[in-house]
Motif scaffolding. Structure first.
Motif, PDB file in Angstrom:
ATOM      1  N   ILE A   1       6.022  -5.729  -2.878  1.00  0.00           N
ATOM      2  CA  ILE A   1       5.273  -4.743  -2.092  1.00  0.00           C
ATOM      3  C   ILE A   1       4.427  -3.868  -3.006  1.00  0.00           C
ATOM      4  CG2 ILE A   1       5.505  -2.708  -0.616  1.00  0.00           C
ATOM      5  CD1 ILE A   1       8.017  -4.018   0.581  1.00  0.00           C
ATOM      6  N   ILE A   2       5.019  -3.372  -4.086  1.00  0.00           N
ATOM      7  CA  ILE A   2       4.287  -2.513  -5.024  1.00  0.00           C
ATOM      8  C   ILE A   2       3.137  -3.277  -5.656  1.00  0.00           C
ATOM      9  CG2 ILE A   2       4.463  -1.273  -7.223  1.00  0.00           C
ATOM     10  CD1 ILE A   2       7.382  -0.571  -6.361  1.00  0.00           C
ATOM     11  N   ASN A   3       3.353  -4.548  -5.963  1.00  0.00           N
ATOM     12  CA  ASN A   3       2.311  -5.362  -6.578  1.00  0.00           C
ATOM     13  C   ASN A   3       1.076  -5.403  -5.696  1.00  0.00           C
ATOM     14  OD1 ASN A   3       0.870  -8.097  -6.640  1.00  0.00           O
ATOM     15  ND2 ASN A   3       1.966  -8.148  -8.586  1.00  0.00           N
ATOM     16  N   LEU A   4       1.256  -5.710  -4.414  1.00  0.00           N
ATOM     17  CA  LEU A   4       0.099  -5.818  -3.533  1.00  0.00           C
ATOM     18  C   LEU A   4      -0.612  -4.471  -3.391  1.00  0.00           C
ATOM     19  CD1 LEU A   4      -0.456  -7.994  -0.525  1.00  0.00           C
ATOM     20  CD2 LEU A   4      -0.903  -5.558  -0.253  1.00  0.00           C
ATOM     21  N   CYS A   5       0.162  -3.403  -3.250  1.00  0.00           N
ATOM     22  CA  CYS A   5      -0.451  -2.076  -3.094  1.00  0.00           C
ATOM     23  C   CYS A   5      -1.152  -1.643  -4.381  1.00  0.00           C
ATOM     24  CB  CYS A   5       0.613  -1.058  -2.686  1.00  0.00           C
ATOM     25  SG  CYS A   5       1.282  -1.357  -1.033  1.00  0.00           S
ATOM     26  N   ASP A   6      -0.608  -2.040  -5.522  1.00  0.00           N
ATOM     27  CA  ASP A   6      -1.218  -1.746  -6.819  1.00  0.00           C
ATOM     28  C   ASP A   6      -2.576  -2.435  -6.926  1.00  0.00           C
ATOM     29  OD1 ASP A   6      -1.481  -0.884  -9.477  1.00  0.00           O
ATOM     30  OD2 ASP A   6      -0.298  -2.554 -10.271  1.00  0.00           O
ATOM     31  N   VAL A   7      -2.613  -3.721  -6.585  1.00  0.00           N
ATOM     32  CA  VAL A   7      -3.871  -4.466  -6.631  1.00  0.00           C
ATOM     33  C   VAL A   7      -4.871  -3.887  -5.641  1.00  0.00           C
ATOM     34  CG1 VAL A   7      -4.945  -6.715  -6.197  1.00  0.00           C
ATOM     35  CG2 VAL A   7      -2.790  -6.590  -7.460  1.00  0.00           C
TER      36      VAL A   7
END
Length: 216
Positions: free
Chosen positions: A138-144
């Protein structure tokens, strides 16, 4: 529920980040807001959302160990610099593991994995699928998403659409949950007021200042 130790450590580390790079801290704050918004739409609640915000607020803590010549480079990183930048995930995990607190040690695992992709193309370990912790996905997608939407000295912000969508990866909540497409995730993020609220309270990376900040 977060331990008092975990909360105190996070507050102290975020204070250090704010002194080193306000832009970095603002980015983490926006990613935390977006992660919670997406987590809610995926059915997470209560303590899960609290922990997700906690982990997202520290996902880039390892950049404290990255030299200013790389962290603040006003252009794209060369291959050697990019390899050094990729170490920030491992550096962050090392920082957070310097405690016996179980919450912080689990946070360290998420920080280590927050650049792993579902298809195995991420780093540092090239994990794929359900081997990647749900919170890290989840954090990965929001980070990108946040990085694509921000202005940087070498690129304009991407608008919501095919170009932004093609640059993000699909995420998955596990075998018992349905696959959530990239388009669904991005529409969920774009539909929330979170990003607009983040712009109004933490606007520096998105509204076009020329302060350099090089890494995704």
């Amino acid at each position: 529920m977060l331990s008092s130790t975990a909360i105190s450590v996070r507050v102290c580390l975020n204070a250090v980040e704010g002194l080193r790079s306000p832009r970095l801290l603002n980015h983490e704050s926006r990613v935390a807001d977006l992660s919670v918004a997406l987590g809610e739409r995926m059915g997470l609640a209560g303590g899960h959302l609290q922990f997700l915000r906690h982990a997202a607020s520290l996902h880039d803590i390892g950049k404290l160990a990255i030299p200013d010549s790389i962290l603040g480079k006003p252009s794209r990183l060369d291959p050697e610099e990019w390899l050094h930048m990729q170490q920030h995930a491992d550096f962050g995990a090392q920082i957070l593991r310097n405690t016996d607190d179980a919450t912080m040690r689990h946070t360290a695992d998420i920080v280590l994995q927050h650049h792993e992709f579902w298809d195995g193309s991420g780093y540092p370990a090239g994990l794929r699928g359900d081997a990647i912790l749900r919170e890290a996905r989840i954090i990965n997608l929001c980070d990108v998403y946040d990085a694509l939407r921000e202005h940087r000295s070498y690129k304009a912000p991407f608008r919501m659409g095919r170009r932004c969508e093609s640059s993000c990866k699909a995420i998955h909540l596990g075998d018992r949950a349905p696959r959530v497409s990239t388009q669904t995730c991005l529409l969920s993020l774009n539909a929330t007021t979170t990003f607009s609220a983040a712009l109004s309270t933490r606007p520096d990376e998105v509204l076009g200042t020329e302060t350099p900040y090089s890494a995704l």
